[in-house]
Design a protein around this motif. Structure first.
Motif, PDB file in Angstrom:
ATOM      1  N   GLN A   1      47.408  40.725  31.427  1.00 19.42           N
ATOM      2  CA  GLN A   1      46.156  39.859  31.901  1.00 19.42           C
ATOM      3  C   GLN A   1      44.915  40.609  31.441  1.00 19.42           C
ATOM      4  O   GLN A   1      44.954  41.826  31.357  1.00 19.42           O
ATOM      5  CB  GLN A   1      46.010  39.864  33.426  1.00 19.42           C
ATOM      6  N   ARG A   2      43.829  39.702  30.861  1.00 21.11           N
ATOM      7  CA  ARG A   2      42.724  40.404  30.230  1.00 21.11           C
ATOM      8  C   ARG A   2      41.424  40.411  31.097  1.00 21.11           C
ATOM      9  O   ARG A   2      41.014  39.239  31.294  1.00 21.11           O
ATOM     10  CB  ARG A   2      42.508  39.966  28.998  1.00 21.11           C
ATOM     11  N   PHE A   3      41.569  41.314  31.994  1.00 20.29           N
ATOM     12  CA  PHE A   3      40.491  41.446  33.107  1.00 20.29           C
ATOM     13  C   PHE A   3      38.963  41.575  32.322  1.00 20.29           C
ATOM     14  O   PHE A   3      38.993  42.409  31.236  1.00 20.29           O
ATOM     15  CB  PHE A   3      40.506  42.632  33.964  1.00 20.29           C
ATOM     16  N   THR A   4      38.175  41.055  32.966  1.00 18.28           N
ATOM     17  CA  THR A   4      36.620  40.844  32.448  1.00 18.28           C
ATOM     18  C   THR A   4      35.775  41.948  33.265  1.00 18.28           C
ATOM     19  O   THR A   4      34.431  42.067  32.894  1.00 18.28           O
ATOM     20  CB  THR A   4      36.038  39.720  32.261  1.00 18.28           C
ATOM     21  N   ASP A   5      36.381  42.733  34.359  1.00 17.93           N
ATOM     22  CA  ASP A   5      35.583  43.421  35.033  1.00 17.93           C
ATOM     23  C   ASP A   5      36.493  44.525  35.393  1.00 17.93           C
ATOM     24  O   ASP A   5      37.766  44.633  35.023  1.00 17.93           O
ATOM     25  CB  ASP A   5      35.041  42.830  36.432  1.00 17.93           C
ATOM     26  N   PHE A   6      36.036  45.740  36.096  1.00 17.18           N
ATOM     27  CA  PHE A   6      36.522  46.656  36.760  1.00 17.18           C
ATOM     28  C   PHE A   6      36.841  46.468  38.068  1.00 17.18           C
ATOM     29  O   PHE A   6      36.009  46.223  38.754  1.00 17.18           O
ATOM     30  CB  PHE A   6      35.768  47.967  36.746  1.00 17.18           C
ATOM     31  N   ARG A   7      38.093  46.535  38.557  1.00 18.03           N
ATOM     32  CA  ARG A   7      38.544  45.743  39.749  1.00 18.03           C
ATOM     33  C   ARG A   7      39.303  46.687  40.612  1.00 18.03           C
ATOM     34  O   ARG A   7      40.421  47.542  40.230  1.00 18.03           O
ATOM     35  CB  ARG A   7      39.389  44.630  39.537  1.00 18.03           C
ATOM     36  N   PHE A   8      38.945  46.763  42.089  1.00 15.30           N
ATOM     37  CA  PHE A   8      39.815  47.212  42.847  1.00 15.30           C
ATOM     38  C   PHE A   8      40.215  46.181  43.797  1.00 15.30           C
ATOM     39  O   PHE A   8      39.593  45.224  44.208  1.00 15.30           O
ATOM     40  CB  PHE A   8      38.952  48.361  43.997  1.00 15.30           C
ATOM     41  N   ALA A   9      41.515  46.206  44.168  1.00 16.31           N
ATOM     42  CA  ALA A   9      42.141  44.970  44.943  1.00 16.31           C
ATOM     43  C   ALA A   9      42.947  45.643  46.103  1.00 16.31           C
ATOM     44  O   ALA A   9      43.963  46.575  45.347  1.00 16.31           O
ATOM     45  CB  ALA A   9      43.082  44.243  43.935  1.00 16.31           C
ATOM     46  N   PHE A  10      43.059  45.271  47.164  1.00 14.54           N
ATOM     47  CA  PHE A  10      43.829  45.969  48.298  1.00 14.54           C
ATOM     48  C   PHE A  10      44.735  44.861  48.975  1.00 14.54           C
ATOM     49  O   PHE A  10      44.161  43.840  49.208  1.00 14.54           O
ATOM     50  CB  PHE A  10      42.797  46.454  49.335  1.00 14.54           C
ATOM     51  N   GLU A  11      45.937  45.180  49.144  1.00 12.62           N
ATOM     52  CA  GLU A  11      46.680  44.113  49.939  1.00 12.62           C
ATOM     53  C   GLU A  11      47.636  44.841  51.105  1.00 12.62           C
ATOM     54  O   GLU A  11      47.822  45.948  51.022  1.00 12.62           O
ATOM     55  CB  GLU A  11      47.706  43.461  49.157  1.00 12.62           C
ATOM     56  N   ARG A  12      47.580  44.370  52.244  1.00 10.60           N
ATOM     57  CA  ARG A  12      48.139  44.686  53.440  1.00 10.60           C
ATOM     58  C   ARG A  12      49.642  44.280  53.253  1.00 10.60           C
ATOM     59  O   ARG A  12      49.848  43.098  53.010  1.00 10.60           O
ATOM     60  CB  ARG A  12      47.567  44.269  54.625  1.00 10.60           C
ATOM     61  N   THR A  13      50.520  45.393  53.571  1.00 13.68           N
ATOM     62  CA  THR A  13      51.921  44.818  53.538  1.00 13.68           C
ATOM     63  C   THR A  13      52.639  45.036  54.943  1.00 13.68           C
ATOM     64  O   THR A  13      51.884  45.817  55.618  1.00 13.68           O
ATOM     65  CB  THR A  13      52.968  45.483  52.588  1.00 13.68           C
ATOM     66  N   GLU A  14      53.649  44.767  55.260  1.00 13.74           N
ATOM     67  CA  GLU A  14      54.267  45.140  56.704  1.00 13.74           C
ATOM     68  C   GLU A  14      54.572  46.709  56.744  1.00 13.74           C
ATOM     69  O   GLU A  14      54.590  47.109  57.765  1.00 13.74           O
ATOM     70  CB  GLU A  14      55.596  44.641  57.138  1.00 13.74           C
ATOM     71  N   HIS A  15      54.473  47.332  55.602  1.00 18.39           N
ATOM     72  CA  HIS A  15      54.602  48.984  55.608  1.00 18.39           C
ATOM     73  C   HIS A  15      53.578  49.573  55.356  1.00 18.39           C
ATOM     74  O   HIS A  15      53.297  51.031  55.611  1.00 18.39           O
ATOM     75  CB  HIS A  15      55.632  49.064  54.469  1.00 18.39           C
ATOM     76  N   GLY A  16      52.277  48.871  55.065  1.00 16.97           N
ATOM     77  CA  GLY A  16      50.846  49.615  55.002  1.00 16.97           C
ATOM     78  C   GLY A  16      50.152  49.244  53.971  1.00 16.97           C
ATOM     79  O   GLY A  16      50.543  47.936  53.176  1.00 16.97           O
ATOM     80  N   TRP A  17      49.113  49.601  53.500  1.00 13.26           N
ATOM     81  CA  TRP A  17      48.285  48.909  52.413  1.00 13.26           C
ATOM     82  C   TRP A  17      48.629  49.682  51.061  1.00 13.26           C
ATOM     83  O   TRP A  17      49.078  50.834  51.090  1.00 13.26           O
ATOM     84  CB  TRP A  17      46.680  49.481  52.674  1.00 13.26           C
TER      85      TRP A  17
ATOM     86  N   LEU B   1      35.513  44.341  44.145  1.00  8.70           N
ATOM     87  CA  LEU B   1      36.394  44.765  45.090  1.00  8.70           C
ATOM     88  C   LEU B   1      37.022  43.563  46.048  1.00  8.70           C
ATOM     89  O   LEU B   1      36.223  43.047  46.732  1.00  8.70           O
ATOM     90  CB  LEU B   1      35.746  45.899  46.159  1.00  8.70           C
ATOM     91  N   THR B   2      38.276  43.506  46.012  1.00  8.91           N
ATOM     92  CA  THR B   2      39.098  42.329  46.548  1.00  8.91           C
ATOM     93  C   THR B   2      39.686  42.905  47.979  1.00  8.91           C
ATOM     94  O   THR B   2      40.633  43.744  47.368  1.00  8.91           O
ATOM     95  CB  THR B   2      39.628  41.605  45.605  1.00  8.91           C
ATOM     96  N   ILE B   3      39.997  42.229  48.953  1.00 12.73           N
ATOM     97  CA  ILE B   3      40.769  42.608  50.195  1.00 12.73           C
ATOM     98  C   ILE B   3      41.328  41.123  50.455  1.00 12.73           C
ATOM     99  O   ILE B   3      40.567  40.431  51.009  1.00 12.73           O
ATOM    100  CB  ILE B   3      40.015  43.295  51.234  1.00 12.73           C
ATOM    101  N   GLY B   4      42.684  40.974  50.132  1.00 16.91           N
ATOM    102  CA  GLY B   4      43.185  39.702  50.229  1.00 16.91           C
ATOM    103  C   GLY B   4      42.629  38.750  49.389  1.00 16.91           C
ATOM    104  O   GLY B   4      42.580  38.820  48.175  1.00 16.91           O
ATOM    105  N   ALA B   5      42.047  37.702  50.018  1.00 20.40           N
ATOM    106  CA  ALA B   5      41.372  36.842  49.314  1.00 20.40           C
ATOM    107  C   ALA B   5      39.798  36.749  49.268  1.00 20.40           C
ATOM    108  O   ALA B   5      39.017  35.895  48.610  1.00 20.40           O
ATOM    109  CB  ALA B   5      41.760  35.275  49.944  1.00 20.40           C
ATOM    110  N   ARG B   6      39.263  37.732  49.783  1.00 22.56           N
ATOM    111  CA  ARG B   6      37.947  38.072  49.739  1.00 22.56           C
ATOM    112  C   ARG B   6      37.116  38.941  48.817  1.00 22.56           C
ATOM    113  O   ARG B   6      37.930  40.008  48.770  1.00 22.56           O
ATOM    114  CB  ARG B   6      37.422  38.284  51.120  1.00 22.56           C
ATOM    115  N   THR B   7      36.026  38.937  48.272  1.00 21.02           N
ATOM    116  CA  THR B   7      35.604  39.919  47.266  1.00 21.02           C
ATOM    117  C   THR B   7      34.262  40.209  47.526  1.00 21.02           C
ATOM    118  O   THR B   7      33.299  39.470  47.972  1.00 21.02           O
ATOM    119  CB  THR B   7      35.752  38.977  46.041  1.00 21.02           C
ATOM    120  N   ALA B   8      34.018  41.382  47.113  1.00 21.86           N
ATOM    121  CA  ALA B   8      32.246  41.908  47.002  1.00 21.86           C
ATOM    122  C   ALA B   8      32.354  42.269  45.552  1.00 21.86           C
ATOM    123  O   ALA B   8      33.187  42.834  44.808  1.00 21.86           O
ATOM    124  CB  ALA B   8      32.222  43.070  47.973  1.00 21.86           C
TER     125      ALA B   8
END
Length: 422
Positions: free
Chosen positions: A172-188, A77-84
């Motif tokens: 892109q060939r992902f090797t995992d199941f990934r959630f990614a969140f990015e904040r924009t000026e209009h919301g997430w 799970l990635t939010i911006g540049a940070r990952t869990a």
């Protein structure tokens, strides 16, 4: 018994396979409105339990699906540049490949397939019911059979979610199941993704309606919309591209933003018509079990027909009762999860944020723990401990090695199932 399946997706094809396996004397026809090779959507994801069910029902077909699937061994799970990081593994497969395998297997077993066959009106449905002992409606959440049977036939309830989403491919060939969140000026805005082929994967993007409109995604054409998403998620896509089309062989048919439709029915049967898969029930895509539940419907219906020795009313009565009881709990679970995602902006900006949060959002570990409890019941202490320990690279390696060992044992057992019928 004469059986017609309306809908050539996973539910209809796999029911035909299971029913033929149990009784080769059945005359089964699958009617599909689209041309051969056409599909909607990119990859689907499934877990070990579904493969086990498939090996018990059709080991030959199960082996083909297993061989064509792509394994993922971790969730992040990635939010911006940070990952869990979160433990877990599963499989992805292109929906078009899955349908090709089911189509081939159904034909091997003697099922008749007719493409470009669409139900015209209620009179045609009535004729189909009169000509066949059983009509299986496997034609999706917007089931035409369900509509033509009449507004009171199944007691259908439809409810549309508020968040727009779009299902795209990626090179892109992902090797995992990934959630990614990015904040924009209009919301997430966020996506979940997984590998679904040797050379690519699947991305499902979602956001609130206000974010969708604010970013202009409601007005941009297919190419411009993908370009904007590539820009927003440049860190995750790492120079790779999002793919247009609908995941089938017709690349000219663009993917489109839509809202998820929650489907429920008071009954799954009416006279000699029975609903299976999304025609009977839907579960939100973040729950990741729509295809698996459709295939389990197919297995259950074929088993009850066999147990009741061709007594269609008795088989449908038991299928309706047992199926709705089992899926009702799953649907409620999935609905709580989809409601959680519809509150995402408030969660990330307020409930899960901390006073010292970085500019790109809350701590991913905090969000991962909240996500683990999104279906209700809170997160258990053991789960919390596992999530924290999984942030250590050496611990993640141990989890992956243990998972590999468990899969090896499962595969040996499955090989015995295959040898038994071979």
């Amino acid at each position: 018994m004469r059986i017609v399946c309306v809908g050539g997706g996973p539910a209809g094809l796999y029911f035909a396979i299971c029913a033929k396996q149990r009784d080769p004397s059945h005359e089964i026809t699958v009617m599909e409105r689209d041309p051969a090779g056409s599909t909607h959507g990119w990859g689907v994801v499934y877990w070990e339990q579904l493969i086990d069910i498939m090996y018990r029902n059709d080991p030959v077909g199960a082996q083909a699906v297993h061989d064509a699937s792509t394994l993922w061994q971790e969730q992040r799970l990635t939010i911006g540049a940070r990952t869990a990081y979160m433990p877990g593994h599963g499989y992805g497969i292109q929906r078009s490949v899955l349908l090709d395998l089911f189509t081939r297997r159904a034909r091997e077993l003697g099922v008749q397939l007719r493409h470009r066959q669409e139900m015209a009106d209620a009179a045609e449905l009535q004729a189909l019911c009169a000509e066949n002992d059983l009509v299986v409606a496997a034609d999706g959440g917007r089931s035409r059979v369900r509509r033509l049977a009449g507004p009171d036939a199944f007691g259908t309830r439809l409810e549309e979610g508020s968040n727009p989403y779009i299902w795209l491919g990626t090179d892109q060939r992902f090797t995992d199941f990934r959630f990614a969140f990015e904040r924009t000026e209009h919301g997430w805005i966020w996506f979940h993704s997984y590998p679904s082929a040797a050379d690519g994967g699947t991305c499902v993007f979602e956001c609130a309606s206000t974010t969708w409109a604010g970013l202009g995604l409601d007005r941009l054409d297919d190419a411009a919309g993908r370009e904007l998403l590539e820009t927003i998620f440049a860190r995750q896509l790492a120079g790779h591209h999002l793919l247009g089309g609908d995941g089938g062989r017709d690349a000219t048919r663009p993917a489109h933003w839509q809202r998820f439709t929650h489907v429920g029915n008071r009954s799954w049967r009416h006279d000699n018509i029975v609903l299976i898969g999304d025609a009977a029930h839907t579960t939100h895509f973040t729950f990741g079990s729509g295809t698996a539940l459709a295939m389990m419907d197919a297995v259950m219906l074929a088993r009850f027909l066999r147990q009741h020795d061709g007594d269609v009313p008795a088989a449908l009565t038991e299928f309706d009762r047992s199926g709705r009881l089992a899926v009702g709990r799953v649907q409620a679970h999935a609905r709580r999860g989809s409601d959680w995602f519809e509150r995402m902006d408030d969660l990330l900006d307020r409930e899960l944020a901390s006073p010292d949060s970085e500019q790109d959002g809350p701590d991913p570990m905090t969000v991962a723990m909240a996500m683990g409890s999104r279906h209700g019941g809170g997160i258990q202490p053991l789960r919390r401990h596992v999530l924290r320990s999984n942030q250590v690279p050496a611990v993640r390696r141990v989890y992956r090695e243990a998972s590999t060992g468990t899969r090896w044992l499962r595969d040996r057992r499955r090989a015995r199932e295959l040898a038994r019928v071979g």
